[in-house]
Motif scaffolding. Structure first.
Motif, PDB file in Angstrom:
ATOM      1  N   LEU A  11     -44.524  22.179 -39.594  1.00  0.00           N
ATOM      2  CA  LEU A  11     -44.656  20.855 -40.207  1.00  0.00           C
ATOM      3  C   LEU A  11     -43.332  20.363 -40.769  1.00  0.00           C
ATOM      4  CD1 LEU A  11     -48.098  21.058 -42.040  1.00  0.00           C
ATOM      5  CD2 LEU A  11     -47.493  19.654 -40.068  1.00  0.00           C
ATOM      6  N   VAL A  12     -42.553  21.263 -41.354  1.00  0.00           N
ATOM      7  CA  VAL A  12     -41.245  20.882 -41.896  1.00  0.00           C
ATOM      8  C   VAL A  12     -40.320  20.443 -40.757  1.00  0.00           C
ATOM      9  CG1 VAL A  12     -39.166  21.776 -43.030  1.00  0.00           C
ATOM     10  CG2 VAL A  12     -41.423  22.275 -43.980  1.00  0.00           C
ATOM     11  N   ALA A  15     -41.416  17.017 -39.536  1.00  0.00           N
ATOM     12  CA  ALA A  15     -41.009  15.960 -40.466  1.00  0.00           C
ATOM     13  C   ALA A  15     -39.509  15.674 -40.342  1.00  0.00           C
ATOM     14  CB  ALA A  15     -41.363  16.350 -41.894  1.00  0.00           C
ATOM     15  N   LEU A  16     -38.702  16.723 -40.225  1.00  0.00           N
ATOM     16  CA  LEU A  16     -37.256  16.524 -40.079  1.00  0.00           C
ATOM     17  C   LEU A  16     -36.912  15.855 -38.748  1.00  0.00           C
ATOM     18  CD1 LEU A  16     -35.901  19.863 -41.574  1.00  0.00           C
ATOM     19  CD2 LEU A  16     -35.695  17.567 -42.556  1.00  0.00           C
ATOM     20  N   ASP A  17     -37.637  16.207 -37.690  1.00  0.00           N
ATOM     21  CA  ASP A  17     -37.405  15.565 -36.395  1.00  0.00           C
ATOM     22  C   ASP A  17     -37.747  14.078 -36.450  1.00  0.00           C
ATOM     23  OD1 ASP A  17     -36.423  17.784 -35.116  1.00  0.00           O
ATOM     24  OD2 ASP A  17     -38.346  18.344 -34.207  1.00  0.00           O
ATOM     25  N   ILE A  18     -38.846  13.737 -37.086  1.00  0.00           N
ATOM     26  CA  ILE A  18     -39.217  12.323 -37.228  1.00  0.00           C
ATOM     27  C   ILE A  18     -38.164  11.580 -38.040  1.00  0.00           C
ATOM     28  CG2 ILE A  18     -40.911  10.762 -38.273  1.00  0.00           C
ATOM     29  CD1 ILE A  18     -43.061  12.839 -37.467  1.00  0.00           C
ATOM     30  N   TRP A  19     -37.687  12.194 -39.106  1.00  0.00           N
ATOM     31  CA  TRP A  19     -36.644  11.585 -39.930  1.00  0.00           C
ATOM     32  C   TRP A  19     -35.361  11.379 -39.118  1.00  0.00           C
ATOM     33  CZ3 TRP A  19     -32.154  14.012 -42.205  1.00  0.00           C
ATOM     34  CH2 TRP A  19     -31.490  13.192 -43.121  1.00  0.00           C
ATOM     35  N   LEU A  40     -33.033  14.460 -26.821  1.00  0.00           N
ATOM     36  CA  LEU A  40     -32.525  15.759 -27.264  1.00  0.00           C
ATOM     37  C   LEU A  40     -33.344  16.292 -28.433  1.00  0.00           C
ATOM     38  CD1 LEU A  40     -30.254  17.934 -26.994  1.00  0.00           C
ATOM     39  CD2 LEU A  40     -29.061  16.667 -28.774  1.00  0.00           C
ATOM     40  N   ILE A  41     -33.639  15.437 -29.389  1.00  0.00           N
ATOM     41  CA  ILE A  41     -34.398  15.858 -30.568  1.00  0.00           C
ATOM     42  C   ILE A  41     -35.837  16.218 -30.191  1.00  0.00           C
ATOM     43  CG2 ILE A  41     -35.328  15.073 -32.779  1.00  0.00           C
ATOM     44  CD1 ILE A  41     -32.732  13.357 -33.040  1.00  0.00           C
ATOM     45  N   ILE A  42     -36.429  15.469 -29.258  1.00  0.00           N
ATOM     46  CA  ILE A  42     -37.814  15.740 -28.868  1.00  0.00           C
ATOM     47  C   ILE A  42     -37.910  17.000 -28.003  1.00  0.00           C
ATOM     48  CG2 ILE A  42     -39.715  14.885 -27.440  1.00  0.00           C
ATOM     49  CD1 ILE A  42     -39.040  12.081 -28.468  1.00  0.00           C
ATOM     50  N   VAL A  46     -35.582  22.180 -32.771  1.00  0.00           N
ATOM     51  CA  VAL A  46     -34.722  22.824 -33.767  1.00  0.00           C
ATOM     52  C   VAL A  46     -33.251  22.660 -33.397  1.00  0.00           C
ATOM     53  CG1 VAL A  46     -34.151  25.001 -34.895  1.00  0.00           C
ATOM     54  CG2 VAL A  46     -36.528  24.463 -34.392  1.00  0.00           C
ATOM     55  N   LEU A  47     -32.898  23.014 -32.175  1.00  0.00           N
ATOM     56  CA  LEU A  47     -31.503  22.909 -31.744  1.00  0.00           C
ATOM     57  C   LEU A  47     -31.036  21.458 -31.722  1.00  0.00           C
ATOM     58  CD1 LEU A  47     -29.037  24.457 -30.762  1.00  0.00           C
ATOM     59  CD2 LEU A  47     -29.918  24.233 -28.443  1.00  0.00           C
ATOM     60  N   GLY A  48     -31.895  20.556 -31.238  1.00  0.00           N
ATOM     61  CA  GLY A  48     -31.555  19.134 -31.226  1.00  0.00           C
ATOM     62  C   GLY A  48     -31.325  18.594 -32.627  1.00  0.00           C
TER      63      GLY A  48
END
Length: 63
Positions: A11-12, A15-19, A40-42, A46-48
């Motif tokens: 979940l963390v 949330a960070l990916d959405i941010w 890249l983020i999607i 974590v790496l993205g």
């Protein structure tokens, strides 16, 4: 206990990916660059996120 921690960590990260995606969308980067950063983020959550934190475009998102 382990599955609870894994769920919370997931979940963390979500949330960070959405941010991070919101920051990319609000940034002044070009349209193609925004699409690449979001992909890249999607695709690499974590790496993205780490790569975006180091080299990605920033927006004016205020929480």
């Amino acid at each position: 206990m382990g599955s609870t921690f894994n769920g919370l960590a997931g979940l963390v990260i979500l949330a960070l990916d959405i941010w991070a995606i919101l920051n990319v969308v609000k940034s002044s980067a070009g349209g193609g660059a925004k699409v690449l950063w979001i992909l890249l983020i999607i695709l690499l959550p974590v790496l993205g996120l780490i790569i975006w934190a180091i080299a990605g475009p920033r927006g004016d998102v205020r929480i």
